[in-house]
Design a protein around this motif. Structure first.
Motif, mmCIF file in Angstrom:
data_model
loop_
_atom_site.group_PDB
_atom_site.id
_atom_site.type_symbol
_atom_site.label_atom_id
_atom_site.label_comp_id
_atom_site.label_asym_id
_atom_site.label_seq_id
_atom_site.Cartn_x
_atom_site.Cartn_y
_atom_site.Cartn_z
ATOM 1 N N GLN A 3 0.760 -1.220 0.044
ATOM 2 C CA GLN A 3 -0.040 -0.044 0.012
ATOM 3 C C GLN A 3 0.819 1.313 0.041
ATOM 4 O O GLN A 3 0.561 2.193 -0.596
ATOM 5 C CB GLN A 3 -0.933 -0.029 1.121
ATOM 6 N N ARG A 4 2.171 1.440 0.684
ATOM 7 C CA ARG A 4 2.877 2.444 0.677
ATOM 8 C C ARG A 4 3.487 2.636 -0.543
ATOM 9 O O ARG A 4 3.695 3.906 -0.680
ATOM 10 C CB ARG A 4 4.074 2.297 1.821
ATOM 11 N N GLU A 5 4.025 1.499 -1.225
ATOM 12 C CA GLU A 5 4.508 1.665 -2.523
ATOM 13 C C GLU A 5 3.602 2.227 -3.636
ATOM 14 O O GLU A 5 4.057 2.949 -4.420
ATOM 15 C CB GLU A 5 4.966 0.352 -3.126
ATOM 16 N N LYS A 6 2.381 2.344 -3.286
ATOM 17 C CA LYS A 6 1.432 3.087 -4.279
ATOM 18 C C LYS A 6 0.789 4.458 -3.830
ATOM 19 O O LYS A 6 0.020 5.078 -4.409
ATOM 20 C CB LYS A 6 0.152 2.167 -4.227
ATOM 21 N N HIS A 53 4.948 13.053 -10.704
ATOM 22 C CA HIS A 53 5.601 11.920 -10.180
ATOM 23 C C HIS A 53 4.506 10.961 -9.942
ATOM 24 O O HIS A 53 4.872 9.968 -9.208
ATOM 25 C CB HIS A 53 6.180 12.426 -8.838
ATOM 26 N N LEU A 54 3.190 11.060 -10.183
ATOM 27 C CA LEU A 54 2.138 10.091 -9.705
ATOM 28 C C LEU A 54 2.181 8.927 -11.200
ATOM 29 O O LEU A 54 1.795 9.346 -12.244
ATOM 30 C CB LEU A 54 0.721 10.625 -9.714
ATOM 31 N N MET A 58 -1.210 5.272 -8.498
ATOM 32 C CA MET A 58 -0.595 5.546 -7.375
ATOM 33 C C MET A 58 -1.715 6.870 -6.766
ATOM 34 O O MET A 58 -2.221 7.562 -7.289
ATOM 35 C CB MET A 58 0.489 6.219 -7.460
ATOM 36 N N THR A 59 -1.309 7.142 -5.388
ATOM 37 C CA THR A 59 -1.956 8.224 -4.749
ATOM 38 C C THR A 59 -1.135 9.106 -3.907
ATOM 39 O O THR A 59 -0.096 8.650 -3.457
ATOM 40 C CB THR A 59 -3.201 7.576 -3.520
#
Length: 411
Positions: A3-6, A53-54, A58-59
């Motif tokens: 989840q963090r990587e997204k 950078h998205l 990604m969020t």
């Protein structure tokens, strides 16, 4: 971890003229940086930079320190754009900055520290959702406090000037800044202006000002005190008279402004639908101060969270299997003082029969003292109980009803 990587984390260092934003990924790698002006027309540049950078799926989450001051406009804009915005406590970002061997201080590094705190404390940080109604109320309360402080200074200066002209001035009126007193000081800033004024003329002047509450007796007293004081006239007397009259004009203006501000506050409180004034010791101004500091009560799911926010809940300090609870010195200290003042008011008694104004809390206080609590500790216990009451009243918009005193407490 997946989840963090997204996600990417955008920390913003806020200032009056401009903001600095730093973007980091889940590994605390710096992806980008942008500086933009603190005005709505420049805010889209931040979204444009973040979008670079998205990647797909990604969020982005934004972290702002001062959502009630310089960063409020940006927080509102980001919320309107359906962005995910978090409020970062400045203490956390400051601690992160000082945790490094070499302490740095720059807009870029401050913004990066905010982003790193955002990454590590994401689940614990509150959402930044500024509401205009609470913001307007907070601004009115702050403005009133400033005028009251200014009024206190003006009153002190008036006391000082009058002591030069009328040594016995405190015996003239019960309130030096009362309506009748202010007109008297403006008409007669020094005794020389009373030369030739007979008792009947002064009595007529006072009678009209005070709506027939003051007349011949007060006029005779004032003239007698002036005679006993002696001649206080000095060179350039007219200049010092001007100072007194100027102070009177400023005091009167502040009084009128306070009345206007309190009317505005009263209308906002009425629109919110709270009935906090039904509780002992709470007037419209106190209710406004509480609401301004708490904001949207639904931010606090339980009274415990509100107590921690106000710094009323104790903190545990322990090591090696041993420890104890200590009084918290953290939290919102303005709100903490409001609850403290409110707790003391619950212990007030009537002037005549000396009966408690709030029998329930008075009995609760006596019970805590009886079991060994100090007076200060007993007041803290009342503060914690008041948090429960205020939390309930604001969530339900109900009127306060004094609970019956339990028999074991009444005994």
């Amino acid at each position: 971890m997946e989840q963090r990587e997204k996600m990417i984390y955008v920390g913003v260092d806020l200032h009056k003229q401009h903001h600095t934003a730093v973007i980091v990924d889940c590994w605390n790698n710096k992806l980008g940086e942008i500086q933009f002006d603190n005005k709505p027309t420049s805010f889209p540049a931040l979204l444009k930079e973040v979008k670079k950078h998205l990647k797909k799926g990604m969020t982005a989450v934004y972290g702002l320190e001062d959502v009630g001051g310089y960063g409020r406009a940006l927080a509102v804009y980001l919320n309107e754009c359906a962005c995910w915005v978090k409020e970062v406590n400045p203490i956390l970002s400051n601690a992160r900055r000082k945790s490094h061997v070499t302490v740095q201080k720059s807009d870029s590094w401050d913004a990066e520290c905010v982003a790193r705190v955002l990454r590590d404390e994401l689940k614990n940080l509150p959402d930044a959702k500024p509401i205009d109604l609470y913001w307007a109320l907070s601004q009115l309360v702050t403005q009133r406090k400033w005028i009251v402080k200014n009024q206190t200074g003006l009153n002190q200066k008036l006391h000082q000037q009058l002591s030069y002209h009328y040594p016995s001035y405190k015996k003239f009126f019960s309130q030096v800044d009362g309506k009748t007193a202010l007109v008297f000081w403006e008409r007669y800033p020094s005794p020389c202006h009373l030369d030739g004024v007979v008792e009947s003329v002064l009595a007529s002047f006072l009678r009209e000002l005070s709506n027939f509450c003051l007349s011949t007796g007060k006029a005779a007293q004032i003239l007698s005190l002036v005679k006993e004081d002696g001649d206080t006239r000095r060179d350039y007397q007219e200049k010092r008279d001007f100072i007194v009259q100027s102070l009177v004009r400023n005091i009167r203006f502040n009084q009128e402004e306070l009345t206007r501000i309190e009317e505005e506050i009263r209308s906002l409180i009425k629109g919110l639908g709270f009935q906090l004034e039904t509780m002992t010791g709470i007037d419209v101004i106190t209710a406004a101060e509480l609401v301004a500091e708490i904001g949207d009560i639904h931010r606090f799911a339980t009274p415990d969270k509100l107590a921690r926010f106000a710094g009323i809940a104790p903190t545990f300090v322990g090591s090696g299997g041993k420890g104890r609870y200590y009084k918290s010195k953290q939290g919102n200290r303005v709100l903490h003082e409001l609850f403290k003042s409110l707790a003391i008011r619950q212990l007030a008694v009537t002037r005549g029969k000396r009966e408690p104004r709030n029998p329930y809390f008075y009995s609760y206080y006596e019970q805590k003292v009886a079991v060994g609590k100090t007076k200060k500790q007993a007041v803290v216990c009342i503060m914690r109980k008041l948090v429960n009451v205020i939390h309930y009243l604001m969530r339900t918009k109900a009127a306060y009803v004094i609970p019956p005193v339990p028999e074991k407490e009444a005994g």
